[in-house]
Design an enzyme around this catalytic site. Structure first.
Site, short mmCIF file in Angstrom:
data_model
loop_
_atom_site.label_atom_id
_atom_site.label_comp_id
_atom_site.label_asym_id
_atom_site.label_seq_id
_atom_site.Cartn_x
_atom_site.Cartn_y
_atom_site.Cartn_z
N LEU A 209 0.87 -1.20 0.00
CA LEU A 209 0.00 0.00 0.00
C LEU A 209 0.89 1.23 0.00
O LEU A 209 1.79 1.34 0.83
CB LEU A 209 -0.88 0.03 1.25
CG LEU A 209 -2.00 -1.02 1.39
CD1 LEU A 209 -2.62 -0.93 2.77
CD2 LEU A 209 -3.05 -0.80 0.32
N HIS A 210 0.65 2.16 -0.94
CA HIS A 210 1.44 3.39 -0.92
C HIS A 210 0.69 4.60 -1.46
O HIS A 210 1.11 5.72 -1.24
CB HIS A 210 2.74 3.22 -1.72
CG HIS A 210 2.53 3.19 -3.21
ND1 HIS A 210 2.10 2.06 -3.87
CD2 HIS A 210 2.65 4.16 -4.15
CE1 HIS A 210 1.99 2.34 -5.17
NE2 HIS A 210 2.31 3.60 -5.36
N ARG A 211 -0.44 4.39 -2.14
CA ARG A 211 -1.12 5.53 -2.77
C ARG A 211 -1.78 6.43 -1.70
O ARG A 211 -2.36 5.92 -0.74
CB ARG A 211 -2.17 5.05 -3.77
CG ARG A 211 -1.53 4.44 -4.99
CD ARG A 211 -2.49 4.19 -6.12
NE ARG A 211 -1.76 3.60 -7.23
CZ ARG A 211 -1.15 4.28 -8.19
NH1 ARG A 211 -1.20 5.60 -8.17
NH2 ARG A 211 -0.50 3.67 -9.15
N ARG A 244 6.92 6.08 3.33
CA ARG A 244 5.90 7.06 3.74
C ARG A 244 4.76 6.36 4.48
O ARG A 244 4.16 6.93 5.40
CB ARG A 244 5.39 7.88 2.55
CG ARG A 244 4.52 7.15 1.57
CD ARG A 244 4.40 7.95 0.27
NE ARG A 244 3.78 9.25 0.47
CZ ARG A 244 2.47 9.45 0.48
NH1 ARG A 244 1.66 8.42 0.32
NH2 ARG A 244 1.96 10.64 0.64
N ASP A 283 -2.11 -1.62 -4.25
CA ASP A 283 -2.64 -0.48 -5.00
C ASP A 283 -1.63 -0.04 -6.07
O ASP A 283 -1.69 1.07 -6.58
CB ASP A 283 -3.01 0.69 -4.06
CG ASP A 283 -1.85 1.15 -3.18
OD1 ASP A 283 -0.69 0.72 -3.42
OD2 ASP A 283 -2.08 1.96 -2.26
#
Length: 366
Positions: A209-211, A244, A283
């Protein structure tokens, strides 16, 4: 002698250009007078992009790194344009070849056209129709000033024709990311986490997950992870965490006995896990492509995709960003009802050869 300047701005770009470089080297050995210069804009700083990264991909390190990382979207675009203009004036070329949809792709295409240098776009024509994504703006701008398009699907071809691109500018060649995947598949590396967690084929799930839509809103991220852990039975969840995302997870203090947050993995280690997983929850657009080719069920936590062929032909399903959407898809997975997927046209490991064959007819004569 013909000259091509190849642009890469981020780690995934190198996966896409590696097979093109191999195809250029092959054409040169066979007597075609073609040279390339590899320009890394330095858009994304990646500590894992060491010499061994280039060795694994079997390509030389870039001829130059413009070191344009950091800053806002506007600042980064400006920095790349200023640096690449100097680079292109010092090293003129017959064609600038850009790949994908990062800021470097758009910025370098703009510079090339203003210096009256032709542009070719690898992965031209893909669309999510979501203008909140910076990548979508990059695609739209790049394609509006591109001369030659190397496309991954008939959908991309149709998108280009709708904006008035002539058929003789479009070359349906396939997907260079899959060239790299198929070449590297026999060399996948078992990561340490395999032994540490006593993983076995088909008995764990990989997550990424990064979006911003999924990770920037803390309650959304917490609800998504709660939903995943509640509906994945007793399987380990292996989650290589983007830096992040890691900061947000730390603040939320998210912990679960089956959720294993690990450091980001190398390309060869990560795909070793994907190939053997029961499923992937992600994602990332690139991972949906790789999972589909390896016939691994893929649940995409996005409301749109620029890669519809991974859904219509592959093993991918678009779940959306609402956490409550997940359960029916996970139920289908555990009932053994997931689609098996089919071959995607021209995703066969020979895309780069087709690109270079096309280039032979496009470069200036004499």
């Amino acid at each position: 002698m013909y000259n091509i300047t190849i642009i890469a701005g981020a780690r995934p770009n190198f996966m896409k250009i590696a097979p093109i470089i191999h195809a250029i080297q092959k054409a040169k050995k066979e007597g075609f007078p073609l040279e390339y210069r590899l320009v890394h804009t330095g858009q994304h700083y990646d500590k894992n992009m060491s010499g061994s990264f280039f060795e694994q991909l079997e390509i030389p390190e870039p001829n130059v790194n413009l070191e344009c990382s950091g800053g806002s979207q506007a600042e980064q675009t400006a920095n790349i344009m200023i640096s690449f203009e100097k680079e292109l004036l010092a090293n003129p070329t017959d064609l600038v070849l850009v790949v994908g949809d990062v800021t470097s792709t758009m910025a370098c295409a703009l510079v090339a056209q203003k210096l009256q240098t032709k542009v070719a776009h690898v992965e031209g024509g893909i669309r999510s129709d979501d203008w909140t994504m910076p990548e979508e703006i990059n695609r739209l701008v790049t394609d509006s000033i591109t001369n030659y398009f190397f496309t991954t699907s008939e959908t991309a071809n149709d998108n280009l024709k709708k904006i008035g691109v002539d058929e003789d500018q479009i070359f349906f060649v396939g997907n260079t990311m899959i060239d790299t995947l198929l070449k590297q598949q026999p060399k996948f590396i078992q990561p340490q986490v395999w032994d540490d967690l006593q993983l076995s084929k088909g008995n764990y799930i990989v997550m990424t997950l990064h979006r911003p839509a999924n990770v920037d809103e803390e309650s959304q991220l917490k609800d998504m992870i709660d939903e995943i852990t509640a509906n994945t039975q007793n399987l380990p969840l292996v989650f290589p965490v983007h830096p992040r995302t890691a900061k947000i997870l730390e603040r939320l203090n998210i912990k679960h006995s089956r959720l294993h947050m690990v450091e980001p993995l190398s390309y060869l280690e990560f795909n070793y896990l994907v190939e053997r997983a029961k499923a992937v929850i992600t994602d990332s657009g690139g991972i949906t492509e790789e999972a589909s080719v390896m016939r691994v069920p893929c649940l995409t936590l996005r409301d749109n995709t620029e890669r519809p062929e991974t859904i219509t032909l592959g093993t991918n399903e678009l779940v959306g960003t609402a956490p409550e959407n997940l359960k029916p898809y996970l139920d289908k997975l555990f009932l053994g009802l997931w689609k098996e997927g089919n071959d995607i046209p021209l995703w066969d490991g020979k895309t780069a050869l087709r690109i270079v064959e096309s280039l032979k007819g496009l470069l200036p004569k004499g």
